[in-house]
Design a protein around this motif. Sequence first.
Motif, short mmCIF file in Angstrom:
data_model
loop_
_atom_site.label_atom_id
_atom_site.label_comp_id
_atom_site.label_asym_id
_atom_site.label_seq_id
_atom_site.Cartn_x
_atom_site.Cartn_y
_atom_site.Cartn_z
N GLY A 60 13.02 -7.35 -14.46
CA GLY A 60 11.83 -8.16 -14.64
C GLY A 60 11.32 -8.89 -13.42
O GLY A 60 10.41 -9.72 -13.51
N VAL A 61 11.88 -8.62 -12.24
CA VAL A 61 11.49 -9.33 -11.02
C VAL A 61 10.50 -8.48 -10.22
O VAL A 61 10.67 -7.27 -10.09
CB VAL A 61 12.72 -9.66 -10.16
N ARG A 62 9.48 -9.12 -9.72
CA ARG A 62 8.49 -8.48 -8.85
C ARG A 62 8.58 -9.11 -7.46
O ARG A 62 9.24 -10.12 -7.26
CB ARG A 62 7.08 -8.68 -9.42
N ASP A 63 7.91 -8.49 -6.51
CA ASP A 63 7.90 -9.03 -5.14
C ASP A 63 6.54 -8.74 -4.52
O ASP A 63 5.77 -7.91 -5.03
CB ASP A 63 9.02 -8.43 -4.31
N GLN A 64 6.27 -9.42 -3.41
CA GLN A 64 4.98 -9.29 -2.73
C GLN A 64 5.21 -9.27 -1.23
O GLN A 64 4.78 -10.16 -0.52
CB GLN A 64 4.06 -10.47 -3.13
N PRO A 65 5.90 -8.25 -0.73
CA PRO A 65 6.30 -8.25 0.68
C PRO A 65 5.11 -8.19 1.63
O PRO A 65 4.07 -7.60 1.34
CB PRO A 65 7.17 -7.00 0.80
#
Length: 258
Positions: free
Chosen positions: A151-156
């Motif tokens: 359930g974790v997202r990221d925005q690199p």
Amino acid sequence: MTTILVTGGTGTLGRLVAERLRADGHEVRVLSRHSRPYAVDLREGGEGLDAAVAGVDTIVHCATSPKGDEQAAANLIRAARGAGVAHFVYISIVGVDRVPFRYYQSKLAVERLVGESGLGWTVLRATQFHDLLVMMLQSLSKLPVLFLPAGVRDQPVEVAEVADRLAGLAAGAPAGRVADMGGPEVRTLESLARAYLKAAGRRRAVVKVPLWGAAYRGFRDGGHLTPGRAIGTGSFEEYLGRRFGGGQVREGSGRSRA
């Protein structure tokens, strides 16, 4: 010509910041634990730190460590005040006030020290760099199965773009807490992991695992994201293409596909 001290100036971000500032005509001093002539451990301070900040107009504080950031910042601020530094620029992380992760809490504490320092200051928060995300995925993929927090997202974001922004802020007047800077896309960790595996030529099963704790909930709820400030342009796939090229396998022989 402005004299600017970049702490952590041999690191992933600091090195690029120093390069950009030099290209713009500034006199740049690089401070790190092993970089002469300004080889200083900020956690210890001392005469070497005082010499490094003497005559400096602006400090860009990029140095960071899993432990000791608060003491390092306190020593640097003390030296900056003594030297009459006009502008203190600090790079922080999006979500340090929303995700109760220990490292984030330390970064938030440093932000407070900077804001209460009596110096002119600027703080920029950015999302995670592509480099850091790949480092994490490399570590996780050492096992035959790549486990990810569910359930974790990221925005690199591309570190070179953050360096450009930070160098521009350093050349300007103190601006306080400026707008956050995020990468161009909010992505699931699974999609980022599969892109990494494909680029690196690795075969791994990807398994999403529910975790527990307040920090995990903060990441799962997107406290570390800034979709309204998706101003970075460099994508994760573009970074992977530069880093890994055609995705040649580095373990065993032949080619592999994710």
